[in-house]
Design an enzyme around this catalytic site. Structure first.
Site, PDB file in Angstrom:
ATOM      1  N   TYR A  92     -45.220 -13.272   2.906  1.00  0.00           N
ATOM      2  CA  TYR A  92     -43.771 -13.699   2.932  1.00  0.00           C
ATOM      3  C   TYR A  92     -43.450 -13.932   4.505  1.00  0.00           C
ATOM      4  O   TYR A  92     -44.037 -13.240   5.441  1.00  0.00           O
ATOM      5  CB  TYR A  92     -42.947 -12.402   2.695  1.00  0.00           C
ATOM      6  CG  TYR A  92     -41.268 -12.572   2.701  1.00  0.00           C
ATOM      7  CD1 TYR A  92     -40.637 -13.507   2.064  1.00  0.00           C
ATOM      8  CD2 TYR A  92     -40.709 -12.037   3.701  1.00  0.00           C
ATOM      9  CE1 TYR A  92     -39.327 -13.867   1.920  1.00  0.00           C
ATOM     10  CE2 TYR A  92     -39.297 -12.198   3.844  1.00  0.00           C
ATOM     11  CZ  TYR A  92     -38.500 -12.941   2.950  1.00  0.00           C
ATOM     12  OH  TYR A  92     -37.251 -13.284   3.211  1.00  0.00           O
ATOM     13  N   ASP A 140     -47.935 -14.567  11.587  1.00  0.00           N
ATOM     14  CA  ASP A 140     -46.735 -13.974  11.232  1.00  0.00           C
ATOM     15  C   ASP A 140     -46.794 -12.516  11.664  1.00  0.00           C
ATOM     16  O   ASP A 140     -46.979 -11.766  10.804  1.00  0.00           O
ATOM     17  CB  ASP A 140     -46.055 -14.384   9.959  1.00  0.00           C
ATOM     18  CG  ASP A 140     -44.528 -13.767   9.789  1.00  0.00           C
ATOM     19  OD1 ASP A 140     -44.235 -13.002  10.760  1.00  0.00           O
ATOM     20  OD2 ASP A 140     -43.981 -14.068   8.618  1.00  0.00           O
ATOM     21  N   LYS A 168     -38.030  -7.692  13.634  1.00  0.00           N
ATOM     22  CA  LYS A 168     -38.271  -6.092  13.282  1.00  0.00           C
ATOM     23  C   LYS A 168     -38.323  -5.420  14.429  1.00  0.00           C
ATOM     24  O   LYS A 168     -37.397  -5.258  15.259  1.00  0.00           O
ATOM     25  CB  LYS A 168     -39.194  -6.076  12.227  1.00  0.00           C
ATOM     26  CG  LYS A 168     -38.871  -6.531  10.882  1.00  0.00           C
ATOM     27  CD  LYS A 168     -39.711  -6.394   9.751  1.00  0.00           C
ATOM     28  CE  LYS A 168     -39.025  -6.945   8.545  1.00  0.00           C
ATOM     29  NZ  LYS A 168     -39.701  -7.965   7.613  1.00  0.00           N
TER      30      LYS A 168
END
Ligand SMILES: *Cc1c(COP(=O)(O)O)cnc(C)c1O
Length: 430
Positions: free
Chosen positions: A144, A238, A266
């Site tokens: 994702y 990522d 995050k």
């Protein structure tokens, strides 16, 4: 334990919020029942609006690596708040955080701060295209990368949980340049790189969290680095989930590779909305105002978010908790496997540092296909039993659990008691 207040808020929330949530992963779609509403959290614990207290292994899906409301971060944010919340001009804090980030990732000479992981990835992809003059992007099924159109194919947890192959509203034209490969399968990448000469980049989660935790084999990740380099294709790591979490220098540091472009999010904001992308000077020269690739943001580099991120990263650096995570992660893995064995439940646990999750299946899980074999019904039973016994988990089989530095032996005790009861419940239902 009851959930009356949560249920009440859920019904009220349905009127003006979509599904009463602002991100679909927070809905309890795959585990049934209605979502919990949170009142507050401190350290490793989170409390819902009915006053039920849980050991928190969601940690806002990763950012709260120091646990909730660490004093040092509260203090830094409080101090920044007193000076103003946004200026539309640069501050010293951005330069300081940029240095910490670039020092942690040797492949990054320069960084651009944005407001989310999604924004980091969409900018990184634009940058890869700007730098190479090519269009196609290879992504892996089960990874994702946020909700930009071109990345919403075969995209793991959120979509997998809702059993959606992709997303409605994404025009074919937005995904024609997205090629899908299989994780841990270098031939599947090679095939695309041979068939197409218009590939700008390969993007991956260097360790995945969004199909559950899956590690790359050494041959796969090193092979991918060599292959992309030899073909003049950029490698985008990522690390929105793994950055500062797997290790201070992200998964790249542990895996011994260096990406051409790195995406962060995050943990980097310590609970505030921050994302970042960065690369070598040569590649970052493309970004406006130095180059012709436009990317902007009204609140990018927000001073409160920068203060939170900096306090979080400095504390992580000081604490160096990665060995602690390894030890505590191993203990939780053993707790889960022993409980499963005691109650005759088939279970595999995948773990990488402070990310782990059980798969209700026997045997290796090394790609999305294998992840999808596991038993989501069993996960639902397990999930609710864990909740009822005081452990807050992501409501999806395909989502990683996260550890914080605030966890103590007493929390492990709660987890082990809960796991025993939850595995018993899974066993009784099958
Ligand atoms: C969470 C995540 C994103 C998206 O970040 P948002 O801040 O939710 O937009 C992108 N990539 C990975 C690997 C993620 O885990």
């Amino acid at each position: 334990m009851n959930f009356n207040q949560s249920n009440k808020l859920y019904k009220r929330g349905l009127t003006h919020l979509v599904g009463a949530v602002n991100s679909p992963v927070r809905a309890f779609a795959s585990v049934g029942g209605s979502p919990l509403f949170i009142d507050k959290a401190k350290g490793p614990h989170i409390k819902d609006v009915d006053g039920n207290r849980y050991v928190d292994l969601v940690l806002s899906y990763g950012p709260m690596i120091l646990g909730h409301r660490p004093k040092i971060v509260e203090k830094a944010v409080g101090k920044a708040l007193k000076k103003g919340t946004s200026f539309g001009a640069s501050t010293a804090a951005e330069i300081q955080l940029a240095k910490i980030v670039c020092d942690a990732f040797p492949g990054m000479d320069k960084v651009r701060f944005v407001n989310s992981g999604t924004e980091a990835v969409l900018s990184a992809i634009r940058l890869a295209r700007a730098h190479t003059g090519k269009n196609k992007i290879v992504k892996f099924s089960g990874c994702y990368h946020g909700h930009m159109d071109a990345m919403l194919v075969a995209a793991g947890s959120g979509l997998a949980t809702l059993s959606l192959p992709g997303s409605k509203g994404v025009p074919d034209a937005a995904v024609v340049n997205t090629l899908i490969a299989e994780y841990n399968n270098i031939e599947s990448v090679q095939k695309h790189l041979t068939a197409h000469d218009d590939i700008a980049a390969v993007i991956l989660e260097p360790v995945t969290g969004n199909m559950g935790v899956v590690q790359p084999t050494d041959a796969f990740i090193k092979g991918l680095r060599d292959l992309t380099k030899s073909k003049g294709v950029l490698l985008i790591c990522d690390e929105v989930m793994t950055g500062f979490r797997s290790h201070f220098g992200g998964a790249q540091e542990l895996l011994g590779i260096q990406a051409d472009i790195t995406c962060l999010g995050k943990v980097i904001g310590g609970g505030f909305p921050v994302g970042a992308y960065g690369a070598s000077d040569e590649i970052m020269q493309n970004v406006a105002p130095l180059g012709g690739m436009y990317q902007a943001g009204t609140l990018s580099g927000n001073p409160i978010a920068m203060a939170s991120g900096m306090a979080t990263l400095l504390e992580l650096k000081r604490k160096n908790p990665y060995l602690f995570f390894e030890e505590i992660g191993k203990k939780i893995e053993i707790i889960l496997l022993e409980a499963a064995e005691k109650h005759g439940v088939a279970l595999t646990v995948n773990r990488f540092g402070s990310m782990l999750n059980p798969f209700f299946a026997k045997g290796e899980v090394s790609n999305f296909k294998e992840a999808q074999i596991c038993d989501t019904e069993k996960f639902s039973i397990f999930f609710w039993a864990m909740i009822r016994n005081g452990v807050f988990l992501p409501p999806s089989q395909y989502e990683a659990w996260f550890l914080s530095t605030a966890l103590r032996e007493s929390d492990l005790y709660v987890i082990s008691k809960a796991a025993d009861k939850a595995m018993a419940a899974v066993s009784a239902a099958s």
